[in-house]
Design a protein around this motif. Sequence first.
Motif, PDB file in Angstrom:
ATOM      1  N   VAL A  55       0.871  -1.181   0.000  1.00  0.00           N
ATOM      2  CA  VAL A  55       0.000   0.000   0.000  1.00  0.00           C
ATOM      3  C   VAL A  55       0.906   1.228   0.000  1.00  0.00           C
ATOM      4  CG1 VAL A  55      -1.794   1.281   1.251  1.00  0.00           C
ATOM      5  CG2 VAL A  55      -1.834  -1.223   1.229  1.00  0.00           C
ATOM      6  N   LEU A  56       0.754   2.070  -1.020  1.00  0.00           N
ATOM      7  CA  LEU A  56       1.624   3.242  -1.140  1.00  0.00           C
ATOM      8  C   LEU A  56       0.770   4.499  -1.158  1.00  0.00           C
ATOM      9  CD1 LEU A  56       4.051   1.954  -3.944  1.00  0.00           C
ATOM     10  CD2 LEU A  56       4.522   2.060  -1.501  1.00  0.00           C
ATOM     11  N   ASP A  57       1.059   5.402  -0.283  1.00  0.00           N
ATOM     12  CA  ASP A  57       0.309   6.662  -0.200  1.00  0.00           C
ATOM     13  C   ASP A  57      -1.205   6.408  -0.207  1.00  0.00           C
ATOM     14  OD1 ASP A  57       2.861   7.732  -0.414  1.00  0.00           O
ATOM     15  OD2 ASP A  57       2.708   7.987  -2.585  1.00  0.00           O
ATOM     16  N   GLY A  58      -1.621   5.373   0.494  1.00  0.00           N
ATOM     17  CA  GLY A  58      -3.049   5.068   0.601  1.00  0.00           C
ATOM     18  C   GLY A  58      -3.618   4.305  -0.590  1.00  0.00           C
ATOM     19  N   ASN A  59      -2.787   3.946  -1.563  1.00  0.00           N
ATOM     20  CA  ASN A  59      -3.275   3.209  -2.742  1.00  0.00           C
ATOM     21  C   ASN A  59      -2.839   1.748  -2.667  1.00  0.00           C
ATOM     22  OD1 ASN A  59      -4.154   5.654  -4.299  1.00  0.00           O
ATOM     23  ND2 ASN A  59      -1.969   6.111  -4.083  1.00  0.00           N
ATOM     24  N   ASP A  60      -3.788   0.861  -2.964  1.00  0.00           N
ATOM     25  CA  ASP A  60      -3.435  -0.558  -2.971  1.00  0.00           C
ATOM     26  C   ASP A  60      -2.649  -0.863  -4.246  1.00  0.00           C
ATOM     27  OD1 ASP A  60      -3.172  -3.232  -2.747  1.00  0.00           O
ATOM     28  OD2 ASP A  60      -5.316  -3.710  -2.783  1.00  0.00           O
ATOM     29  N   CYS A  61      -1.377  -1.135  -4.090  1.00  0.00           N
ATOM     30  CA  CYS A  61      -0.504  -1.394  -5.258  1.00  0.00           C
ATOM     31  C   CYS A  61      -0.033  -2.842  -5.258  1.00  0.00           C
ATOM     32  CB  CYS A  61       0.704  -0.463  -5.239  1.00  0.00           C
ATOM     33  SG  CYS A  61       0.278   1.267  -5.231  1.00  0.00           S
ATOM     34  N   THR A  62      -0.867  -3.717  -4.669  1.00  0.00           N
ATOM     35  CA  THR A  62      -0.470  -5.127  -4.564  1.00  0.00           C
ATOM     36  C   THR A  62      -0.620  -5.843  -5.906  1.00  0.00           C
ATOM     37  OG1 THR A  62      -1.352  -5.101  -2.330  1.00  0.00           O
ATOM     38  CG2 THR A  62      -0.965  -7.275  -3.302  1.00  0.00           C
ATOM     39  N   PHE A  63       0.373  -6.624  -6.256  1.00  0.00           N
ATOM     40  CA  PHE A  63       0.264  -7.607  -7.352  1.00  0.00           C
ATOM     41  C   PHE A  63       1.435  -8.558  -7.212  1.00  0.00           C
ATOM     42  CE2 PHE A  63       2.713  -4.087  -9.173  1.00  0.00           C
ATOM     43  CZ  PHE A  63       3.788  -4.722  -9.772  1.00  0.00           C
ATOM     44  N   THR A  64       1.283  -9.740  -7.765  1.00  0.00           N
ATOM     45  CA  THR A  64       2.397 -10.680  -7.637  1.00  0.00           C
ATOM     46  C   THR A  64       3.479 -10.372  -8.668  1.00  0.00           C
ATOM     47  OG1 THR A  64       3.060 -12.983  -7.506  1.00  0.00           O
ATOM     48  CG2 THR A  64       1.431 -12.456  -9.206  1.00  0.00           C
ATOM     49  N   SER A  65       4.723 -10.537  -8.254  1.00  0.00           N
ATOM     50  CA  SER A  65       5.834 -10.390  -9.216  1.00  0.00           C
ATOM     51  C   SER A  65       6.440 -11.754  -9.503  1.00  0.00           C
ATOM     52  CB  SER A  65       6.930  -9.496  -8.629  1.00  0.00           C
ATOM     53  OG  SER A  65       6.411  -8.243  -8.343  1.00  0.00           O
ATOM     54  N   ASP A  66       5.767 -12.792  -8.994  1.00  0.00           N
ATOM     55  CA  ASP A  66       6.294 -14.140  -9.155  1.00  0.00           C
ATOM     56  C   ASP A  66       5.746 -14.745 -10.449  1.00  0.00           C
ATOM     57  OD1 ASP A  66       7.000 -16.751  -9.046  1.00  0.00           O
ATOM     58  OD2 ASP A  66       6.299 -17.104  -6.992  1.00  0.00           O
ATOM     59  N   PHE A  67       6.629 -14.820 -11.446  1.00  0.00           N
ATOM     60  CA  PHE A  67       6.209 -15.290 -12.766  1.00  0.00           C
ATOM     61  C   PHE A  67       5.636 -16.711 -12.711  1.00  0.00           C
ATOM     62  CE2 PHE A  67       9.404 -12.041 -13.585  1.00  0.00           C
ATOM     63  CZ  PHE A  67       8.760 -11.275 -14.523  1.00  0.00           C
ATOM     64  N   HIS A  68       6.124 -17.522 -11.772  1.00  0.00           N
ATOM     65  CA  HIS A  68       5.680 -18.921 -11.732  1.00  0.00           C
ATOM     66  C   HIS A  68       4.221 -19.054 -11.303  1.00  0.00           C
ATOM     67  CE1 HIS A  68       9.783 -19.984 -12.436  1.00  0.00           C
ATOM     68  NE2 HIS A  68      10.165 -19.264 -11.389  1.00  0.00           N
ATOM     69  N   ARG A  69       3.701 -18.033 -10.640  1.00  0.00           N
ATOM     70  CA  ARG A  69       2.316 -18.112 -10.166  1.00  0.00           C
ATOM     71  C   ARG A  69       1.307 -17.696 -11.240  1.00  0.00           C
ATOM     72  NH1 ARG A  69       2.502 -17.999  -4.490  1.00  0.00           N
ATOM     73  NH2 ARG A  69       0.397 -17.190  -4.323  1.00  0.00           N
ATOM     74  N   ILE A  70       1.818 -17.099 -12.311  1.00  0.00           N
ATOM     75  CA  ILE A  70       0.905 -16.551 -13.330  1.00  0.00           C
ATOM     76  C   ILE A  70       0.811 -17.519 -14.506  1.00  0.00           C
ATOM     77  CG2 ILE A  70       0.452 -14.556 -14.824  1.00  0.00           C
ATOM     78  CD1 ILE A  70       2.514 -13.043 -12.954  1.00  0.00           C
ATOM     79  N   SER A  71      -0.378 -18.089 -14.709  1.00  0.00           N
ATOM     80  CA  SER A  71      -0.497 -18.979 -15.874  1.00  0.00           C
ATOM     81  C   SER A  71      -1.581 -18.435 -16.802  1.00  0.00           C
ATOM     82  CB  SER A  71      -0.823 -20.404 -15.434  1.00  0.00           C
ATOM     83  OG  SER A  71      -2.032 -20.380 -14.733  1.00  0.00           O
ATOM     84  N   LEU A  72      -1.352 -18.613 -18.071  1.00  0.00           N
ATOM     85  CA  LEU A  72      -2.283 -18.082 -19.065  1.00  0.00           C
ATOM     86  C   LEU A  72      -2.572 -19.158 -20.104  1.00  0.00           C
ATOM     87  CD1 LEU A  72      -0.397 -14.740 -19.479  1.00  0.00           C
ATOM     88  CD2 LEU A  72      -2.828 -14.855 -18.951  1.00  0.00           C
ATOM     89  N   GLU A  73      -3.766 -19.104 -20.663  1.00  0.00           N
ATOM     90  CA  GLU A  73      -4.089 -20.040 -21.742  1.00  0.00           C
ATOM     91  C   GLU A  73      -3.237 -19.703 -22.963  1.00  0.00           C
ATOM     92  OE1 GLU A  73      -8.326 -20.647 -22.811  1.00  0.00           O
ATOM     93  OE2 GLU A  73      -8.640 -19.469 -20.982  1.00  0.00           O
ATOM     94  N   THR A  74      -2.999 -20.701 -23.795  1.00  0.00           N
ATOM     95  CA  THR A  74      -2.151 -20.453 -24.969  1.00  0.00           C
ATOM     96  C   THR A  74      -2.895 -19.611 -26.015  1.00  0.00           C
ATOM     97  OG1 THR A  74      -1.189 -22.586 -24.556  1.00  0.00           O
ATOM     98  CG2 THR A  74      -0.693 -21.587 -26.700  1.00  0.00           C
ATOM     99  N   ASN A  75      -2.257 -18.572 -26.431  1.00  0.00           N
ATOM    100  CA  ASN A  75      -2.783 -17.742 -27.521  1.00  0.00           C
ATOM    101  C   ASN A  75      -1.696 -17.721 -28.592  1.00  0.00           C
ATOM    102  OD1 ASN A  75      -2.784 -15.296 -29.132  1.00  0.00           O
ATOM    103  ND2 ASN A  75      -4.501 -14.607 -27.897  1.00  0.00           N
ATOM    104  N   THR A  76      -2.053 -18.098 -29.801  1.00  0.00           N
ATOM    105  CA  THR A  76      -1.013 -18.257 -30.831  1.00  0.00           C
ATOM    106  C   THR A  76      -1.034 -17.135 -31.877  1.00  0.00           C
ATOM    107  OG1 THR A  76      -2.518 -19.655 -32.047  1.00  0.00           O
ATOM    108  CG2 THR A  76      -0.898 -20.787 -30.661  1.00  0.00           C
ATOM    109  N   GLU A  77      -1.711 -16.053 -31.589  1.00  0.00           N
ATOM    110  CA  GLU A  77      -1.784 -14.980 -32.591  1.00  0.00           C
ATOM    111  C   GLU A  77      -0.392 -14.421 -32.889  1.00  0.00           C
ATOM    112  OE1 GLU A  77      -5.868 -12.644 -32.050  1.00  0.00           O
ATOM    113  OE2 GLU A  77      -4.833 -13.034 -30.172  1.00  0.00           O
ATOM    114  N   THR A  78      -0.195 -14.063 -34.150  1.00  0.00           N
ATOM    115  CA  THR A  78       1.114 -13.512 -34.515  1.00  0.00           C
ATOM    116  C   THR A  78       1.116 -12.003 -34.258  1.00  0.00           C
ATOM    117  OG1 THR A  78       0.403 -12.994 -36.745  1.00  0.00           O
ATOM    118  CG2 THR A  78       1.353 -15.192 -36.389  1.00  0.00           C
TER     119      THR A  78
END
Length: 521
Positions: free
Chosen positions: A363-386
């Motif tokens: 929390v910075l200056d009263g703003n919630d600035c939370t998010f994970t920076s751990d790449f291993h926790r973030i999974s996404l479906e495969t998108n193959t667009e060029t």
Amino acid sequence: MNIMSGQCVFGQKKHLFFLPLSEKKKKNGPKSLRDLRAERQAQAERSVLVSCHPKTHENKFLKYLSRHGNVNKCFFYESFGTYAVVEFSNQDGVQSLLESAAMPSVSHESVVPLRSRLLSLRNVNTVDTDKQSAPSANHRELCPSTTHSLTDENTRLRFLVCSLLNDIAAAYFPQSSIKPFGSSVNGFGKLGCDLDMILDLDGTICVRPQPRSGMYMEYLVKRTSSERAVTQSVLSVIAGCLDQFGPGCVGVQKILNARCPLVRFAHQPSGFQCDLTASNRVAMRSTELLYLFGELDARVRPLVFTVRCWARAHGVTSPIPGAWITNFSLTIMVLFFLQRRNPPILPTLDRLKELAEPSEKCVLDGNDCTFTSDFHRISLETNTETLDQLLGDFFEFYSTFIFNRMSINLGRYGKEHKPELHPLYIQNPFETSLNISKNVNSSQLERFVTLCQESAWLLQSGSHLNTLLLPSHISVVRGRKKRKSQPASERIKGLLESLRIKNNVSFGFTVFFKNHCNKSL
Ligand code: GTP
Ligand code: MG
């Protein structure tokens, strides 16, 4: 050591195909911005910047330097003179070199006796005395073209400038540190972009009394009415100091009444336009978020970078403040678009928040600035667009976006309803009640939409990317008189005809992306 044995060959053509740093990174997985910063900062602290004779003989120069310590990396660049960035393997090398350096003595002037890691070499023994010899091939322009992303060398120099400035700020605030943020470190920077810096005083502020020691540092400490007033007075002092004593700092302006007070100046030896702020922790956090998005998918940076080049070529963005869309806003627009692909290429900010560990709460200056920076926790479906598809669809997406009702918001799906009347509403990712694009007027937004329409049309008609980056090809939308006199379909038809004649060689976009995006952090 061979002077060119570093990670990146730069120069107009050569550096286009040289991406060793990102290749190395892939093997070990992405690094956090915090780790990368720490690495770069440590390199900068054991480095010096040396103004040299244009014909400095590199091997002699290195031999001279090696008397003071092992040299890890050394490269030359031209920016209103020849400079060398020299990184020793440890700080002893820097100290030894500084101890051997003399203050200049000139009869008609007096100098401020400031010890700095910005040195000037006047040793004839390191200069190539052969009058016929051309300047060394290894002396390069550091900014060969502003349509290229930051090189390793350019990034090193940015961190070194921060470190040199920090030496000055540390005279007042020994625990402070000057850190780069914005496009210098978020991975979306172009050569020639400004150097945004924050004077981080947390090291000073966080000093707490030892438990039960009863000792406080606050005795008779000066007080002001607000944190903003503290920031203004700190920046005012630092600005005065840079102006009076800062080697190479010119044109120092105090812009202290802005929403975010700052000091603006040019650092001549590096050629960087610098903005120094303090207490701008939310902007630092935005930088971390943008960096994370850039690391999550290999298509993000090339796409942002290309859209930024396109926008610059057509005057959608401008280095002059005004009613234009800024690069920061444009970047958020691309990220928002990528979140809305099917399947999404990027997660929403709310999803990144949900994935955060309790230790990542921020929390910075009263703003919630939370998010994970751990790449291993973030999974996404495969998108193959060029990238080619994505660029065309980006233009299409914003050609038809309902700007008068919808906002652009990285937070979550279904919360795009526009809360106010500004033509363009891009929600600040962390200070969510703020619109980062409230400066944009309706005619600028209209130009952006028209350019998107024409660019989408040109791509669908088989034109290649290089033509979209040439202002002359779409500049028809600039002149209102021309627009009125000719319907859009006619203009585009004529334009396509001329492009077919001029560009009978077809390049894929991928080639452009590869050639211009040389990730260096
Ligand atoms: P270029 O300098 O144009 O390459 O891009 P940049 O991302 O560095 O943008 P800029 O120098 O304008 O701003 C530096 C950083 O300040 C951005 O990356 C953001 O983190 C932050 N920033 C810029 N504009 C705004 C704004 O309008 N609101 C807020 N809250 N932060 C901003
Ligand atoms: Mg910037």
